[in-house]
Scaffold this active site. Structure first.
Site, short mmCIF file in Angstrom:
data_model
loop_
_atom_site.label_atom_id
_atom_site.label_comp_id
_atom_site.label_asym_id
_atom_site.label_seq_id
_atom_site.Cartn_x
_atom_site.Cartn_y
_atom_site.Cartn_z
N HIS A 328 0.86 -1.18 0.00
CA HIS A 328 0.00 0.00 0.00
C HIS A 328 0.90 1.23 0.00
O HIS A 328 1.82 1.31 0.80
CB HIS A 328 -0.90 0.01 1.23
CG HIS A 328 -2.02 0.99 1.15
ND1 HIS A 328 -1.81 2.34 1.16
CD2 HIS A 328 -3.35 0.81 1.02
CE1 HIS A 328 -2.98 2.96 1.05
NE2 HIS A 328 -3.93 2.04 0.96
N ARG A 348 -6.29 10.26 -0.17
CA ARG A 348 -5.98 10.74 -1.52
C ARG A 348 -7.26 10.94 -2.34
O ARG A 348 -7.35 11.85 -3.14
CB ARG A 348 -5.02 9.77 -2.23
CG ARG A 348 -3.57 9.97 -1.81
CD ARG A 348 -2.67 8.91 -2.39
NE ARG A 348 -2.92 7.61 -1.78
CZ ARG A 348 -3.02 6.47 -2.43
NH1 ARG A 348 -2.88 6.42 -3.72
NH2 ARG A 348 -3.25 5.34 -1.78
#
Lengths: 543, 227
Positions: A328, A348
């Site tokens: 990740h 994000r």
């Protein structure tokens, strides 16, 4: 400001470039650029940290060294005098694993009238599902379709995915969401009842359903509560499976569990076993991040040690995509106490940008996870990372940008778990950027299954992260929660139906282990260790 | 790590550990191989509820071991299991009324309002606030306030009236999710469309497409704008 002064000074550069960045949109990479980036910087492409398996159905395939050692290990039952003929329990469906996939399988099998036992290594619900923050995908909006979802999954997985599994994932998705709602899961909704949905990396539509940033926890605590409300289901906690049981034909007939409460640990001479005879077995043991491939920190649950892969492999099940893991892109790089913990992709999705030491963007923040992770690794290797007091290199994730783009208060409202986690160490997410570096997050591969979760070993089913194929070589955000629900339900259904075709008087043997040992000997292999691992050992280690 | 070593006491036994560690890491540093009292290690599962005091201070403190740093002279104990009452009910057999919550958890009405629960919550949830909402019959508010609960049970361990608040709150959230939250029309419609095979041909076309063409379709797919 909680950062020590050198970091504090670097953080001010982030604030300085904000006005300029507000005006720019960092370009997405084309296919060729992505490929180049992955080959140069993604951990899957390193050769020195992989081994080639020498025995079992996947002999000749490469996998991370840490997993290979366990897959080629020998049974914890070797040289023990275990009597397996008198089972402690009998059932139609034995579910191994008490996370999202295991609970979904158990509930559906119970709906069909099967006698179900759930065996789980730690507490019921202690699993990666509980930690999934970002969301669950389903193409249920008007501007979306399962076909678009299919395309996104294939592209995200580098077109290596098993198409039938992807088709199943995306077409079952809306019903999976409805099933969860019927169990009482509180999804984020608009006042008219329509789902609030957002983008994830690699999605072409906003199809991420959320429950604040506790999506997995909300799903898991609901499934667990429902399961506990059904007294006819037996739950055996602190009871990891350490071996499958088979009959003379090599078909699965149950499992041997280790009682951790009574045995202390796997090295204790005083083992306490539980023998379960089962017409069908569902392996839903999850991932293997706690094997710390290539020395990476991990976002995974304490119990994520890949046990199901070891058990299934020894019983003859074929594995798929075991040469690809997901790192990740945004694991915590500072503060030291929470290194490797996940910073959800939702950050994000909400607009936070990734910046190097100069406060400059270097990647479109919602490329697929493997591409973003590679870009961060590249930046740090180039010396454009931010070096922390713990001598770890990371990059900035500009969380205050979210407040500018979406209004003050957005961070606290949309990311309460993240806010809380950082506030415990004095960092204010809405005012200060945070430092991130890729963390070992997901096992893309696992036991090969068909859309009903069948393996090549008769009466053995696998669901969730322990299975392989649906995500290809890279998983998109929000498709693991979907995977555990869709395939957990399917495994429960298929296992319960299949159990009806089987007699209760099953033979219990460990003959598959004799065969396994012969194969090891034939290849002159002295196992490095006994397996499965069960739990990692963090005692007296560098932290 | 350039450590400062500090003295702590685990179940009364003296250990020296780096001051940068969390309680969970300190237990492991001291040599404990944990089975109970450990879970996600990230503040989501509530498995590592722990109780401690600082030498010289009479007060008991409560925390998640994975989220709290050690302090000098900490006297630590794990809570491996807290026996909390959990009545059995079937959500599918309920109607989704506030009265049902009080029927299943009648003891909620005995709350003294002392607010010890709120003070003990590692998630900083207004526990008394949602208990009050339950008593008033405001399920949506109880569901909303309690949403970030990780079910560690520390509020129960401290409650003089012995209320099992976190389980009652979970029931409220499930009732809200199933019965009270408005349902999505687009979800119902999509399920129907999938059942009638509306997307079968489109997916089959993608499935049968030559790889190079599929890659082109993917690269050229239009992407819903952010705003």
């Amino acid at each position: 400001m909680a950062y020590p002064s050198p970091l504090n000074e670097l953080a001010t550069r982030v604030a300085q470039t904000r006005p300029e960045r507000l005006k720019q949109s960092f370009p997405r990479l084309n296919a060729e650029e992505k490929n180049k980036l992955l080959h140069e910087y993604h951990p899957d492409y390193r050769t020195d940290t992989f081994s080639t398996l020498r025995v079992g159905p996947n002999a000749g395939d490469r996998t991370p060294r840490e997993l290979a050692i366990l897959l080629e290990g020998e049974s914890l039952l070797k040289e023990t005098s275990l009597s397996i003929n008198q089972p402690d329990y009998d059932c139609d469906v034995l579910v191994i694993g008490g996370g999202g996939a295991g609970c979904a399988a158990a509930l559906i099998a119970d709906d069909l009238g099967a006698k179900v036992i759930v065996a789980t290594k730690l507490r019921l619900g202690d699993a990666n599902t509980m930690m999934a923050q970002g969301g669950i995908q389903a193409a249920d909006k008007d501007n979306d379709s399962p076909a678009l979802h299919y395309l996104d999954v294939l592209g995200g997985g580098h077109f290596a995915n098993t198409p039938e599994l992807v088709e199943t994932l995306v077409t079952d998705a809306p019903e999976a969401i409805q099933w969860l709602e019927d169990l009482g899961v509180m999804f984020d909704k608009n006042p008219d009842g329509s789902m609030k949905t957002i983008h994830g990396g690699g999605t072409s539509r906003k199809r991420m359903h959320t429950a604040r940033d506790y999506t997995g926890a909300e799903i898991m605590r609901t499934l667990r509560d429902e399961l506990k409300s059904r007294p006819q289901i037996t739950v055996l906690e602190f009871s990891p499976a350490i071996e499958l049981l088979t009959d003379s034909n090599g078909t699965v007939t149950g499992a041997v569990l280790l009682n951790l409460n009574l045995s202390g640990n796997a090295l204790s001479p005083n083992y306490h076993y539980t023998i379960v005879r089962a017409k069908t077995v569902v392996i839903a043991t999850g991932g293997s991040g706690r094997l710390h491939y290539q020395g990476f920190p991990t976002s995974n649950h304490y119990g994520a040690t890949g046990d199901g892969l070891v058990l299934a492999y020894r019983a003859g099940a074929r594995l798929a995509f075991i040469d690809t893991m997901q790192y990740h892109p945004t694991g915590v790089a500072y503060p030291q106490q929470i290194i490797g913990q996940l910073v959800t992709e939702k950050v994000r999705s909400l607009g936070a940008q990734l910046l190097n030491v100069d406060g400059q963007q270097f990647i479109f923040p919602l490329e697929t996870r493997d591409v973003v992770a590679s870009a961060i690794i590249r930046e740090c290797q180039k010396g454009k990372g931010v070096v922390t007091p713990g001598n770890i290199s990371g990059v900035w994730l500009d969380t205050p940008m979210i407040e500018i783009l979406r209004g003050p208060g957005t961070v606290k409202r949309e990311l309460p778990a993240m806010v809380r986690q950082f506030a415990r160490f004095g960092i204010e997410l809405d005012k200060e950027p945070i430092l991130v570096y890729p963390t070992l997050h997901y096992q893309n591969g696992g036991v090969a299954i068909d859309p009903d979760c069948r393996t090549n070993v008769p009466f053995l089913f696998v669901a969730g992260e322990a299975s392989g194929g649906v995500h290809g070589r890279n998983r998109l955000m929000g498709n693991s929660l979907l995977d555990v629900i869709v395939f957990g339900r399917r495994a429960g259904n298929a296992a319960a139906q299949t159990a009806r075709t089987r007699t209760a008087n099953l033979e219990l043997t460990l003959k598959h282990l004799e065969k396994w040992d012969q194969e090891l000997q034939k290849n002159n292999l002295a196992p490095v260790t006994k397996s499965p691992l069960i739990l990692p050992d963090y005692t007296k280690k560098e932290v | 790590m350039g450590e400062n070593m500090i003295d702590i006491y685990i179940m009364g036994e003296h250990h020296r550990v780096p001051d940068s560690l969390t309680i969970l890491q300190a237990l492991e540093y001291a040599g404990y191989r944990l089975i109970r009292g450990v879970g996600c290690r990230g503040g989501f599962c509530g498995a590592c509820a722990t109780v401690y005091r600082i030498a010289g201070d009479y007060r008991l403190k409560f925390a998640l071991a994975c989220q709290t740093k050690v302090e000098p002279n900490m006297q630590l104990a794990m809570i491996p299991y807290f026996p909390a009452h959990q009545p059995r009910y079937r959500l599918s057999e309920l109607k989704g009324t506030a009265q049902e919550v009080l029927n299943i958890y009648p003891e909620m009405l005995t709350c003294y309002g002392c607010n010890t629960c709120t003070k003990s919550c590692p998630q900083e949830i207004d526990v008394l606030g949602y208990v009050s909402a339950i008593i008033r019959g405001d399920i949506p508010l109880a569901a909303d306030i309690s949403f970030d609960c990780i079910m560690c049970g520390l509020c129960v361990s401290r409650c003089p009236a012995e209320l099992v608040k976190h389980h009652a709150a979970l029931l409220c959230r499930r009732i809200y999710g199933k019965f009270l939250a408005p349902r999505s029309e687009h979800l119902k419609q999509r399920i129907q469309e999938v059942k009638t095979g509306k997307f079968t041909a489109a997916i089959a076309e993608l499935k049968n497409m030559p790889p190079e063409e599929l890659k082109k379709v993917y690269a050229n797919r239009d992407i819903e704008p952010e705003e």
